[in-house]
Design a protein around this motif. Sequence first.
Motif, PDB file in Angstrom:
ATOM      1  N   HIS A  91     -12.615 -25.757  46.131  1.00 44.69           N
ATOM      2  CA  HIS A  91     -12.002 -24.263  45.831  1.00 44.69           C
ATOM      3  C   HIS A  91     -11.948 -23.819  47.469  1.00 44.69           C
ATOM      4  CE1 HIS A  91     -12.957 -25.113  41.706  1.00 44.69           C
ATOM      5  NE2 HIS A  91     -12.043 -24.162  41.390  1.00 44.69           N
ATOM      6  N   TYR A  92     -11.087 -23.027  47.784  1.00 44.93           N
ATOM      7  CA  TYR A  92     -10.768 -22.132  48.986  1.00 44.93           C
ATOM      8  C   TYR A  92     -10.584 -20.852  48.724  1.00 44.93           C
ATOM      9  CZ  TYR A  92     -10.856 -26.901  51.454  1.00 44.93           C
ATOM     10  OH  TYR A  92     -11.018 -27.997  51.868  1.00 44.93           O
ATOM     11  N   LEU A  93     -11.427 -19.904  49.398  1.00 41.30           N
ATOM     12  CA  LEU A  93     -11.122 -18.461  49.659  1.00 41.30           C
ATOM     13  C   LEU A  93      -9.901 -18.302  50.906  1.00 41.30           C
ATOM     14  CD1 LEU A  93     -11.706 -15.713  48.547  1.00 41.30           C
ATOM     15  CD2 LEU A  93     -13.399 -15.566  50.203  1.00 41.30           C
ATOM     16  N   ILE A  94      -8.953 -17.632  50.377  1.00 42.57           N
ATOM     17  CA  ILE A  94      -7.864 -17.101  51.280  1.00 42.57           C
ATOM     18  C   ILE A  94      -8.114 -15.697  51.498  1.00 42.57           C
ATOM     19  CG2 ILE A  94      -5.833 -17.153  52.194  1.00 42.57           C
ATOM     20  CD1 ILE A  94      -5.189 -19.726  50.738  1.00 42.57           C
ATOM     21  N   SER A  95      -8.377 -15.002  52.366  1.00 42.48           N
ATOM     22  CA  SER A  95      -8.843 -13.531  52.358  1.00 42.48           C
ATOM     23  C   SER A  95      -8.144 -12.774  53.586  1.00 42.48           C
ATOM     24  CB  SER A  95     -10.036 -13.155  52.112  1.00 42.48           C
ATOM     25  OG  SER A  95     -11.047 -13.497  53.153  1.00 42.48           O
TER      26      SER A  95
ATOM     27  N   PHE B 177      -7.557 -11.062  48.193  1.00 44.67           N
ATOM     28  CA  PHE B 177      -8.029 -12.666  48.446  1.00 44.67           C
ATOM     29  C   PHE B 177      -7.275 -13.408  47.367  1.00 44.67           C
ATOM     30  CE2 PHE B 177     -10.493 -10.801  44.974  1.00 44.67           C
ATOM     31  CZ  PHE B 177     -10.600 -11.795  44.197  1.00 44.67           C
ATOM     32  N   MET B 178      -7.283 -14.780  47.498  1.00 46.90           N
ATOM     33  CA  MET B 178      -6.591 -15.698  46.663  1.00 46.90           C
ATOM     34  C   MET B 178      -7.478 -16.810  46.684  1.00 46.90           C
ATOM     35  SD  MET B 178      -2.987 -17.492  46.427  1.00 46.90           S
ATOM     36  CE  MET B 178      -2.677 -18.180  47.795  1.00 46.90           C
ATOM     37  N   ILE B 179      -7.912 -17.260  45.549  1.00 46.30           N
ATOM     38  CA  ILE B 179      -8.812 -18.767  45.383  1.00 46.30           C
ATOM     39  C   ILE B 179      -7.684 -19.849  44.947  1.00 46.30           C
ATOM     40  CG2 ILE B 179     -10.695 -19.907  44.379  1.00 46.30           C
ATOM     41  CD1 ILE B 179     -12.033 -16.919  44.054  1.00 46.30           C
ATOM     42  N   VAL B 180      -7.820 -20.890  45.779  1.00 49.31           N
ATOM     43  CA  VAL B 180      -6.929 -21.973  45.426  1.00 49.31           C
ATOM     44  C   VAL B 180      -7.935 -23.125  45.114  1.00 49.31           C
ATOM     45  CG1 VAL B 180      -4.603 -21.078  46.517  1.00 49.31           C
ATOM     46  CG2 VAL B 180      -6.465 -22.595  47.858  1.00 49.31           C
TER      47      VAL B 180
ATOM     48  N   ASP C 197      -8.390 -15.302  56.360  1.00 56.78           N
ATOM     49  CA  ASP C 197      -9.332 -16.119  56.602  1.00 56.78           C
ATOM     50  C   ASP C 197      -9.699 -17.198  55.419  1.00 56.78           C
ATOM     51  OD1 ASP C 197     -11.765 -16.641  57.602  1.00 56.78           O
ATOM     52  OD2 ASP C 197     -12.747 -15.592  56.081  1.00 56.78           O
ATOM     53  N   VAL C 198     -10.054 -18.394  55.884  1.00 56.18           N
ATOM     54  CA  VAL C 198     -10.157 -19.423  55.071  1.00 56.18           C
ATOM     55  C   VAL C 198     -11.371 -19.976  55.092  1.00 56.18           C
ATOM     56  CG1 VAL C 198      -9.170 -21.771  54.281  1.00 56.18           C
ATOM     57  CG2 VAL C 198      -7.626 -19.987  55.431  1.00 56.18           C
ATOM     58  N   ARG C 199     -11.848 -20.145  53.643  1.00 54.50           N
ATOM     59  CA  ARG C 199     -13.463 -20.543  53.735  1.00 54.50           C
ATOM     60  C   ARG C 199     -13.398 -21.486  52.423  1.00 54.50           C
ATOM     61  NH1 ARG C 199     -17.252 -15.880  55.280  1.00 54.50           N
ATOM     62  NH2 ARG C 199     -16.071 -14.990  57.174  1.00 54.50           N
ATOM     63  N   LYS C 200     -14.095 -22.586  52.579  1.00 50.48           N
ATOM     64  CA  LYS C 200     -14.279 -23.687  51.442  1.00 50.48           C
ATOM     65  C   LYS C 200     -15.640 -23.121  50.641  1.00 50.48           C
ATOM     66  CE  LYS C 200     -15.026 -28.372  50.877  1.00 50.48           C
ATOM     67  NZ  LYS C 200     -15.145 -29.711  51.297  1.00 50.48           N
ATOM     68  N   PHE C 201     -15.422 -23.246  49.345  1.00 49.78           N
ATOM     69  CA  PHE C 201     -16.586 -22.796  48.504  1.00 49.78           C
ATOM     70  C   PHE C 201     -17.685 -24.056  48.637  1.00 49.78           C
ATOM     71  CE2 PHE C 201     -14.097 -19.628  47.015  1.00 49.78           C
ATOM     72  CZ  PHE C 201     -14.808 -18.497  46.540  1.00 49.78           C
ATOM     73  N   MET C 202     -18.943 -23.681  48.449  1.00 50.10           N
ATOM     74  CA  MET C 202     -19.876 -24.827  48.292  1.00 50.10           C
ATOM     75  C   MET C 202     -19.591 -25.623  46.974  1.00 50.10           C
ATOM     76  SD  MET C 202     -23.331 -23.257  49.905  1.00 50.10           S
ATOM     77  CE  MET C 202     -24.151 -23.926  48.463  1.00 50.10           C
ATOM     78  N   ARG C 203     -19.729 -26.822  46.753  1.00 50.61           N
ATOM     79  CA  ARG C 203     -19.624 -27.377  45.612  1.00 50.61           C
ATOM     80  C   ARG C 203     -21.051 -27.368  44.909  1.00 50.61           C
ATOM     81  NH1 ARG C 203     -20.745 -32.579  43.744  1.00 50.61           N
ATOM     82  NH2 ARG C 203     -19.543 -33.316  41.858  1.00 50.61           N
ATOM     83  N   ASP C 204     -20.963 -27.303  43.659  1.00 46.67           N
ATOM     84  CA  ASP C 204     -22.412 -27.079  42.841  1.00 46.67           C
ATOM     85  C   ASP C 204     -22.164 -28.298  41.891  1.00 46.67           C
ATOM     86  OD1 ASP C 204     -24.431 -26.790  41.188  1.00 46.67           O
ATOM     87  OD2 ASP C 204     -24.261 -24.668  40.924  1.00 46.67           O
ATOM     88  N   PRO C 205     -22.769 -29.400  42.036  1.00 45.16           N
ATOM     89  CA  PRO C 205     -22.545 -30.637  41.043  1.00 45.16           C
ATOM     90  C   PRO C 205     -23.087 -30.359  39.707  1.00 45.16           C
ATOM     91  CG  PRO C 205     -24.417 -30.772  42.915  1.00 45.16           C
ATOM     92  CD  PRO C 205     -23.766 -29.669  43.164  1.00 45.16           C
ATOM     93  N   GLU C 206     -24.030 -29.116  39.578  1.00 44.77           N
ATOM     94  CA  GLU C 206     -24.419 -29.100  38.304  1.00 44.77           C
ATOM     95  C   GLU C 206     -23.397 -28.173  37.579  1.00 44.77           C
ATOM     96  OE1 GLU C 206     -28.328 -27.071  37.956  1.00 44.77           O
ATOM     97  OE2 GLU C 206     -29.035 -28.325  39.798  1.00 44.77           O
ATOM     98  N   LEU C 207     -22.527 -27.599  38.059  1.00 40.01           N
ATOM     99  CA  LEU C 207     -21.398 -26.927  37.372  1.00 40.01           C
ATOM    100  C   LEU C 207     -20.301 -27.734  37.369  1.00 40.01           C
ATOM    101  CD1 LEU C 207     -22.032 -23.143  38.599  1.00 40.01           C
ATOM    102  CD2 LEU C 207     -22.712 -24.171  36.617  1.00 40.01           C
ATOM    103  N   ASP C 208     -19.943 -28.334  38.373  1.00 38.73           N
ATOM    104  CA  ASP C 208     -18.768 -29.127  38.685  1.00 38.73           C
ATOM    105  C   ASP C 208     -17.542 -28.740  38.119  1.00 38.73           C
ATOM    106  OD1 ASP C 208     -17.725 -31.481  40.006  1.00 38.73           O
ATOM    107  OD2 ASP C 208     -18.089 -32.596  37.942  1.00 38.73           O
TER     108      ASP C 208
END
Length: 119
Positions: A3-7, A80-83, A107-118
């Motif tokens: 997931h990426y945050l575009i803001s 913002f938009m999350i894609v 601005d483009v930022r990648k969300f950290m992956r959380d393997p517990e939530l996946d």
Amino acid sequence: MPHYLISFEKGSMDHFAEEDWPVVGKAAHAVVQEAIDAGVYVFGGGLDYENNDVEHAVVATDGMITDGPFPETKELIGGFMIVKVPTRDDALQWAAKQATACRCAQDVRKFMRDPELDI
């Protein structure tokens, strides 16, 4: 899939005339609709700063609530938009479309992956 945050920062869209707002809004909505149609749109929107009536607050770990930052500061996100896309390059392409539509840098930022939530 990442997931990426575009803001963009609050005030980034203040450089064009009031009569341009409908055109910019229509262009931005078209990009969002394109992202929805492509199946990559997760969530997004503009943040409400109408009349500088911001109810923004920071809640500390001890529960202390502090008002701010305030609309005059540069730290506030304007929208913002999350894609959800396979690669950073894909996120950058969506950001380029939104930058063109909104007439401001994104601005483009990648969300950290959380393997517990996946999710």
